[in-house]
Design a protein around this motif. Structure first.
Motif, PDB file in Angstrom:
ATOM      1  N   ASP A 181       0.840  -1.186   0.000  1.00 46.68           N
ATOM      2  CA  ASP A 181       0.000   0.000   0.000  1.00 46.68           C
ATOM      3  C   ASP A 181       0.882   1.245   0.000  1.00 46.68           C
ATOM      4  O   ASP A 181       1.555   1.536   0.990  1.00 46.68           O
ATOM      5  CB  ASP A 181      -0.921   0.005   1.220  1.00 46.68           C
ATOM      6  N   PHE A 182       0.895   1.980  -1.099  1.00 51.38           N
ATOM      7  CA  PHE A 182       1.700   3.192  -1.214  1.00 51.38           C
ATOM      8  C   PHE A 182       0.825   4.439  -1.219  1.00 51.38           C
ATOM      9  O   PHE A 182       1.272   5.495  -1.660  1.00 51.38           O
ATOM     10  CB  PHE A 182       2.537   3.147  -2.493  1.00 51.38           C
ATOM     11  N   THR A 183      -0.376   4.330  -0.730  1.00 53.03           N
ATOM     12  CA  THR A 183      -1.285   5.467  -0.698  1.00 53.03           C
ATOM     13  C   THR A 183      -0.660   6.605   0.097  1.00 53.03           C
ATOM     14  O   THR A 183      -0.299   6.440   1.259  1.00 53.03           O
ATOM     15  CB  THR A 183      -2.629   5.074  -0.059  1.00 53.03           C
ATOM     16  N   GLY A 184      -0.531   7.767  -0.541  1.00 48.86           N
ATOM     17  CA  GLY A 184       0.045   8.927   0.118  1.00 48.86           C
ATOM     18  C   GLY A 184       1.548   8.890   0.256  1.00 48.86           C
ATOM     19  O   GLY A 184       2.156   9.850   0.738  1.00 48.86           O
ATOM     20  N   MET A 218       8.649  -8.700   4.297  1.00 45.52           N
ATOM     21  CA  MET A 218       8.731  -7.756   3.182  1.00 45.52           C
ATOM     22  C   MET A 218       7.995  -8.304   1.960  1.00 45.52           C
ATOM     23  O   MET A 218       7.809  -9.520   1.821  1.00 45.52           O
ATOM     24  CB  MET A 218      10.194  -7.476   2.815  1.00 45.52           C
ATOM     25  N   TYR A 219       7.596  -7.383   1.076  1.00 39.89           N
ATOM     26  CA  TYR A 219       6.926  -7.754  -0.165  1.00 39.89           C
ATOM     27  C   TYR A 219       7.857  -7.450  -1.348  1.00 39.89           C
ATOM     28  O   TYR A 219       8.596  -6.452  -1.341  1.00 39.89           O
ATOM     29  CB  TYR A 219       5.629  -6.973  -0.330  1.00 39.89           C
ATOM     30  N   VAL A 220       7.815  -8.332  -2.345  1.00 36.99           N
ATOM     31  CA  VAL A 220       8.642  -8.154  -3.533  1.00 36.99           C
ATOM     32  C   VAL A 220       7.734  -7.913  -4.735  1.00 36.99           C
ATOM     33  O   VAL A 220       6.639  -8.482  -4.823  1.00 36.99           O
ATOM     34  CB  VAL A 220       9.556  -9.372  -3.779  1.00 36.99           C
ATOM     35  N   GLY A 221       8.193  -7.060  -5.639  1.00 33.66           N
ATOM     36  CA  GLY A 221       7.370  -6.780  -6.809  1.00 33.66           C
ATOM     37  C   GLY A 221       7.952  -5.678  -7.661  1.00 33.66           C
ATOM     38  O   GLY A 221       9.160  -5.414  -7.621  1.00 33.66           O
ATOM     39  N   PHE A 222       7.071  -5.004  -8.405  1.00 32.57           N
ATOM     40  CA  PHE A 222       7.499  -4.001  -9.366  1.00 32.57           C
ATOM     41  C   PHE A 222       6.646  -2.747  -9.215  1.00 32.57           C
ATOM     42  O   PHE A 222       5.462  -2.819  -8.895  1.00 32.57           O
ATOM     43  CB  PHE A 222       7.356  -4.529 -10.803  1.00 32.57           C
ATOM     44  N   SER A 223       7.283  -1.604  -9.453  1.00 34.02           N
ATOM     45  CA  SER A 223       6.575  -0.330  -9.486  1.00 34.02           C
ATOM     46  C   SER A 223       7.054   0.437 -10.706  1.00 34.02           C
ATOM     47  O   SER A 223       8.240   0.442 -11.027  1.00 34.02           O
ATOM     48  CB  SER A 223       6.847   0.487  -8.219  1.00 34.02           C
ATOM     49  N   SER A 224       6.114   1.073 -11.398  1.00 35.85           N
ATOM     50  CA  SER A 224       6.450   1.750 -12.644  1.00 35.85           C
ATOM     51  C   SER A 224       5.614   3.010 -12.777  1.00 35.85           C
ATOM     52  O   SER A 224       4.456   3.042 -12.360  1.00 35.85           O
ATOM     53  CB  SER A 224       6.196   0.817 -13.834  1.00 35.85           C
ATOM     54  N   THR A 225       6.218   4.066 -13.360  1.00 38.33           N
ATOM     55  CA  THR A 225       5.495   5.323 -13.542  1.00 38.33           C
ATOM     56  C   THR A 225       5.733   5.877 -14.930  1.00 38.33           C
ATOM     57  O   THR A 225       6.713   5.554 -15.592  1.00 38.33           O
ATOM     58  CB  THR A 225       5.933   6.385 -12.515  1.00 38.33           C
ATOM     59  N   ASN A 265       4.719  10.899 -10.522  1.00 39.79           N
ATOM     60  CA  ASN A 265       5.566  11.771 -11.332  1.00 39.79           C
ATOM     61  C   ASN A 265       6.984  11.839 -10.774  1.00 39.79           C
ATOM     62  O   ASN A 265       7.246  12.509  -9.797  1.00 39.79           O
ATOM     63  CB  ASN A 265       4.974  13.181 -11.370  1.00 39.79           C
ATOM     64  N   GLY A 266       7.912  11.132 -11.396  1.00 36.47           N
ATOM     65  CA  GLY A 266       9.315  11.266 -11.076  1.00 36.47           C
ATOM     66  C   GLY A 266       9.824  10.432  -9.931  1.00 36.47           C
ATOM     67  O   GLY A 266      11.033  10.321  -9.738  1.00 36.47           O
ATOM     68  N   TYR A 267       8.956   9.823  -9.136  1.00 33.07           N
ATOM     69  CA  TYR A 267       9.392   9.079  -7.964  1.00 33.07           C
ATOM     70  C   TYR A 267       9.193   7.574  -8.106  1.00 33.07           C
ATOM     71  O   TYR A 267       9.243   6.847  -7.119  1.00 33.07           O
ATOM     72  CB  TYR A 267       8.668   9.592  -6.710  1.00 33.07           C
ATOM     73  N   LEU A 268       8.956   7.091  -9.327  1.00 32.91           N
ATOM     74  CA  LEU A 268       8.791   5.673  -9.621  1.00 32.91           C
ATOM     75  C   LEU A 268       7.697   5.022  -8.787  1.00 32.91           C
ATOM     76  O   LEU A 268       7.691   3.809  -8.590  1.00 32.91           O
ATOM     77  CB  LEU A 268      10.119   4.922  -9.422  1.00 32.91           C
ATOM     78  N   GLY A 269       6.776   5.832  -8.277  1.00 33.69           N
ATOM     79  CA  GLY A 269       5.667   5.313  -7.483  1.00 33.69           C
ATOM     80  C   GLY A 269       6.064   4.816  -6.109  1.00 33.69           C
ATOM     81  O   GLY A 269       5.256   4.191  -5.423  1.00 33.69           O
ATOM     82  N   LEU A 270       7.313   5.115  -5.669  1.00 35.79           N
ATOM     83  CA  LEU A 270       7.816   4.586  -4.398  1.00 35.79           C
ATOM     84  C   LEU A 270       7.888   5.639  -3.300  1.00 35.79           C
ATOM     85  O   LEU A 270       7.700   5.332  -2.128  1.00 35.79           O
ATOM     86  CB  LEU A 270       9.211   3.984  -4.599  1.00 35.79           C
ATOM     87  N   PHE A 271       8.206   6.876  -3.657  1.00 33.59           N
ATOM     88  CA  PHE A 271       8.430   7.924  -2.664  1.00 33.59           C
ATOM     89  C   PHE A 271       7.692   9.188  -3.085  1.00 33.59           C
ATOM     90  O   PHE A 271       7.025   9.238  -4.113  1.00 33.59           O
ATOM     91  CB  PHE A 271       9.931   8.237  -2.533  1.00 33.59           C
TER      92      PHE A 271
END
Length: 666
Positions: free
Chosen positions: A117-120, A244-251, A125-131
């Protein structure tokens, strides 16, 4: 009997065909040659096609797509009854397919994190959906990411538009390299274009015993190369949690691409299984059009000729509009150079409405980079002298490597015709002088002023960087305030560098009246002592709330006026009346006296910046100030009370870096 054998054969086939799915349900390992019936948690634009192809993003701009293995993996177990190694191995096949004639997007990141869950927390934009801008770099993120990045973001010090990086809690990669693979036969690295649209294979292996993380890239047509692209020693036990969870994030950004994962293998207890490339789902085909007839071809050629002429003229005019000066020697400074086009768009064509400052060397504009949505400040400096331009740019780039929390970060530059564009971090509260003298801004209290004085980055510039940096223009208008009103020294347009233990080579008097040391008018040679003189005038300016050359509009030099207050034994009379006595008397008196000492007419009688910080920190006692006319640019250099500054570093405790001096309790 024949029927029995056929039934047995069918059972065996069913068993074999379901082996990948069985692996996918294992807590420690799984393998997906395509993602049909895969146990994945999908978020954002992520979707699994009917053929098993995992699509993270489409060509819509400003989108994020994530896909994580549904079950958590035990990484860093601290239970006395359980043991869990941090070692892991994974490999996957990915493809970045750009929209025709419009390559772009941001990239894909393989991610190990504490939650799906990366809500908030993660921006598209520019943070690869991580930060996001507030949590990027924070140790509590507990995120490891391997980025496949296709843009250059100055904020994260990206090396180019086609690189692979190792990110630990921060998009400023701890290790990165251009996308290449090692050809074992030829014995050299061969470039790969991440946005080529071709499937590529990435291996990630971590050895806990050696604390070594290896990342290897290659086309799918060849086996895993013997030499990794990235190899970094990192202790993941400091970053990964137990579950921990493993996976992919893309923007995607303004320019977008399709981001695909074709297959994925992971193993927590040994080498990950090899993917079967032939079994991976194919990428979507670009539909073929029917061949046009002769009449259509003739018409198209005629239209094309007209378009070519029109586009050619438009291109020449547009290119002239954004024309830049580029020379061969600037190739080595590539990562620090911005295109004029990007800065022109960021500042809305350098509109007057975007001006946030103006001085003798040019105007400063606020801008927003379209590629990263990062706010910047762009200073336009006229520079029509070709002689020495190479050395000037070299110094600008060198100063771009300065890293300190109390310095405004110089991000890069751009050359165009007779002007030089300097790109800085944007400081939302503007310059300090506007708060000291303008009634439009709220008054700064003493705590804020004292913090700004203590936070000066001059000690870092003079003693703690790899070279000595002479700022040569220390003043309140060059101290900028961030969102929390912390002071940051900026504007390095006049700064010069020289090696420790050598003499500076400056011969021209530059700076601002009221901050110029008296020896500059005689020798023209700037030194750390002349910087200290300017800093002394700056300290008095902040404490008194008065300009160095205009005390109550009577034309009195500020240093002389404070010196006269000292001779009358009433130095506190010089403090800013707007503080209304709401200051720590001991600190105010200390700042005023140190400001006078820094403004001594004789350079060797001034303290060094390290001594200034020791005095402010209370680690050494301030010596008694002379009562005669020893201070200021017009003071007598034949003072009977003259002596070199009464203490040296050899007789005082070592303070270490400036960061250790900046305590938060004051």
């Amino acid at each position: 009997m024949a029927m029995y054998l056929r039934s047995l054969h069918l059972l065996i086939l069913l068993y074999v065909s379901n082996i990948p799915l069985a692996f996918a349900q294992d807590e420690n390992q799984f393998i997906y040659n395509g993602f049909k019936q895969a146990k994945l948690h999908l978020d954002g634009t992520a979707v699994i096609h009917s053929n098993g192809l995992l699509q993270l993003t489409n060509i819509s701009s400003q989108q994020v797509g994530r896909a994580f293995y549904q079950f958590p993996i035990k990484f860093n177990t601290t239970s006395p009854t359980l043991t869990s190694s941090l070692s892991f191995s994974t490999n996957f096949v990915f493809a970045i397919v750009p929209k025709a004639q419009n390559p772009g997007g941001h990239g894909i990141a393989f991610t190990i994190g504490p939650s799906t869950d990366f809500t908030g927390r993660g921006l598209a934009n520019g943070y690869l959906g991580l930060f996001n801008s507030s949590n990027n770099g924070h140790p509590e993120n507990h995120i490891l990411a391997i980025e496949l990045d296709t843009v250059v973001n100055p904020e994260f010090r990206d090396i180019n538009i086609n690189h692979v990086g190792i990110d630990v809690n921060d998009l400023k990669s701890v290790e990165s390299a251009p996308a290449t693979y090692f050809n074992d036969k030829e014995g050299k690295n061969i470039s790969l274009e991440l946005t080529s649209g071709n499937p590529m294979h990435l291996w990630i292996d971590y050895n806990e015993a050696e604390k070594l993380l290896n990342v290897t890239l290659a086309p799918t047509r060849i086996p895993k190369p013997n030499r990794p692209l990235l190899s970094r020693h990192v202790d993941l036990s400091q970053y990964l949690l137990e579950s921990m969870y493993v996976g992919f994030s893309s923007t995607t950004g303004t320019l977008a691409s399709y981001h695909y994962i074709l297959g994925w293998s992971f193993n927590k207890s040994g080498p990950s299984q090899s993917l079967e490339i032939s079994r991976l789902p194919p990428l979507p085909r670009q539909g073929k059009r029917a061949k046009p007839g002769p009449v259509i071809i003739t018409s198209l050629i005629a239209v094309a000729l007209v378009l070519i002429n029109t586009i050619g003229v438009a291109y020449i005019l547009r290119r002239k509009k954004y024309e830049e000066i580029r020379e061969d020697w600037e190739e080595e400074y590539g990562p620090h150079r911005f295109t004029y086009k990007s800065l022109h768009k960021a500042t809305k064509g350098f509109k007057d409405t975007e001006i946030i400052g103006e001085g003798g060397f040019g105007k400063v504009y606020m801008g927003i980079l379209a590629s990263s949505n990062v706010q910047i400040a762009v200073k336009r400096v006229s520079h029509d002298s070709k002689q020495g331009m190479k050395e000037f740019v070299a110094e600008i780039v060198s100063m771009g490597r300065l890293r300190h929390r109390n310095l405004v970060q110089l991000l890069g530059y751009c050359r165009r015709r007779g002007e030089l564009l300097l790109v800085y971090d944007y400081m939302p509260n503007g310059s300090l002088d506007k708060f000291l003298y303008s009634n439009e801004n709220p008054n700064l209290n003493w705590f804020q002023r004292f913090r700004i004085i203590r936070g000066a980055g001059l000690l870092y510039l003079h003693e703690e960087w790899e070279q000595v940096v002479l700022h040569r223009d220390v003043k309140a208008s060059n101290v900028l305030l961030d969102a929390e009103l912390n002071g940051r020294l900026g504007d390095f347009g006049l700064a010069r560098l020289h090696d420790h233990g050598t003499n500076p080579q400056t011969t021209h008097v530059v700076g601002t009246v009221g901050y110029l040391a008296p020896e500059l008018t005689r020798t023209g040679m700037a030194t750390t002592c002349s910087d200290v003189f300017a800093f002394g005038a700056f300290m008095l300016e902040v404490a008194c709330g008065r300009k160095p050359t205009d005390v109550q509009a009577q034309g009195v030099i500020l240093v002389d006026w404070v010196s006269e207050c000292w001779r009358r034994d009433a130095i506190l009379d010089a403090s800013d009346p707007r503080l209304e006595g709401n200051n720590v008397v001991e600190e105010m008196e200390l700042v005023l006296k140190i400001g006078l000492f820094c403004s001594h007419a004789i350079p060797t009688a001034r303290p060094t910046m390290r001594q200034v910080m020791q005095l402010l920190d209370g680690d050494v006692d301030l010596p008694e100030l002379p009562r005669d006319n020893a201070f200021g640019a017009f003071a007598s250099s034949e003072s009977s009370d003259f002596m070199p500054f009464p203490f040296t570093l050899a007789s005082t405790p070592s303070m270490g870096s400036t960061d250790s001096i900046l305590k938060s309790g004051r």
